[in-house]
Write an enzyme that holds these catalytic residues in place. Sequence first.
Site, PDB file in Angstrom:
ATOM      1  N   ASN A   1       0.873  -1.149   0.084  1.00 25.15           N
ATOM      2  CA  ASN A   1      -0.032  -0.029   0.029  1.00 25.15           C
ATOM      3  C   ASN A   1       0.762   1.168  -0.110  1.00 25.15           C
ATOM      4  O   ASN A   1       0.627   2.289  -0.740  1.00 25.15           O
ATOM      5  CB  ASN A   1      -1.028   0.081   1.102  1.00 25.15           C
ATOM      6  CG  ASN A   1      -2.136  -0.530   0.904  1.00 25.15           C
ATOM      7  OD1 ASN A   1      -2.716  -0.455  -0.312  1.00 25.15           O
ATOM      8  ND2 ASN A   1      -2.958  -0.765   2.035  1.00 25.15           N
TER       9      ASN A   1
ATOM     10  N   ASP B   1      -6.084  -1.987  -3.246  1.00 22.54           N
ATOM     11  CA  ASP B   1      -7.490  -2.345  -3.397  1.00 22.54           C
ATOM     12  C   ASP B   1      -7.620  -3.577  -4.642  1.00 22.54           C
ATOM     13  O   ASP B   1      -8.286  -4.686  -4.453  1.00 22.54           O
ATOM     14  CB  ASP B   1      -8.314  -1.432  -3.892  1.00 22.54           C
ATOM     15  CG  ASP B   1      -8.648  -0.448  -2.766  1.00 22.54           C
ATOM     16  OD1 ASP B   1      -8.399  -0.966  -1.567  1.00 22.54           O
ATOM     17  OD2 ASP B   1      -9.439   0.449  -2.935  1.00 22.54           O
TER      18      ASP B   1
ATOM     19  N   ASP C   1      -6.891  -6.484   5.449  1.00 19.23           N
ATOM     20  CA  ASP C   1      -6.294  -7.545   4.375  1.00 19.23           C
ATOM     21  C   ASP C   1      -6.468  -8.924   5.105  1.00 19.23           C
ATOM     22  O   ASP C   1      -5.801  -9.646   4.539  1.00 19.23           O
ATOM     23  CB  ASP C   1      -4.896  -7.334   3.880  1.00 19.23           C
ATOM     24  CG  ASP C   1      -3.947  -7.283   5.333  1.00 19.23           C
ATOM     25  OD1 ASP C   1      -4.388  -6.995   6.499  1.00 19.23           O
ATOM     26  OD2 ASP C   1      -2.816  -7.782   4.901  1.00 19.23           O
TER      27      ASP C   1
END
Length: 310
Positions: free
Chosen positions: A184, A193, A219
């Site tokens: 990320n 995503d 996650d």
Amino acid sequence: ETEQLGYIGADLISSFNMQDIINKIPLRLLELGIRSFYICLYDKKSPSKNANLILACRDGELIHEKITFPLKDLIPKELLPNRRATFILLTLYFQNNPFGYIILEYGPKRGIVYETLRSQISAAIQGALLFEEVNKLAVTDSLTGILNRRAIEDAFQREIARSQRYNRPLSLMLLDIDNFKIINDTFGHKFGDEVLKKIANTLKKSCRRVDIVGRYGGDEFLIILPETPLNNSIKIAEKLIKNINSLKIISPYKDIIYLNISIGIASYPYIPDLEELIFWADSAMYKAKSLGGNQYSIANLGSSLISQRP
């Protein structure tokens, strides 16, 4: 006739269950003397090319087949009428948005009857479709398309009750993506995503049809394995790790990124308290992660946590 149409309309919109509506429509149309009809919805994947037959009746004989066919044919070729007849085609719509059409044999009644039926059937089917969509949104994770946390926890409670009632095995896997924060931070949340979507899709495809897959948060993913003893759950965990390892994901910088996951497994009766399976699966998952990830760990009250690479 007006009273009969009013009763039909009230009856059709009294339920938001699609199957109930499909069961009611033939009864009401046959009462009006309409013995041949076809109801079709535009296919969501290709609405300009294909249609899905959801209900048909040919000369009073109900046809229960669900058929996808080319929209240009109007009716599946194998279900064309057996005799010469006149039909009227009416669009089904909601707020001026067409979503399908109905084909009715024309003749037994006056024109206004068909227009009224179109309005009633449109309202009934669209109400059922909207109800299905609302229910789906209530239990579905909006990003990944699998069950959301509330839905997966509800499913877990149902499986606990079933295992207790019949004294059957139940296994649980809690897993997350190794180094997801780095992904990320390096490539951005939009790319993160996409990674979550690919992971969810791979988990769904890798599990059996009876297994229940949901996003637990961030996650983390939770997988319920009904009727599954520990040995079988280990085989599934090994398959999941292998399939995730084989994913090739292209980063925004055109690099190939390989993913790893850590899995915690808790299985009844090794964990005798079914309510605590999630807690022990979570502990086992962090054990696997602390050992470097890309492996599974088994929760067992009889010994320390056992972690192993497939």
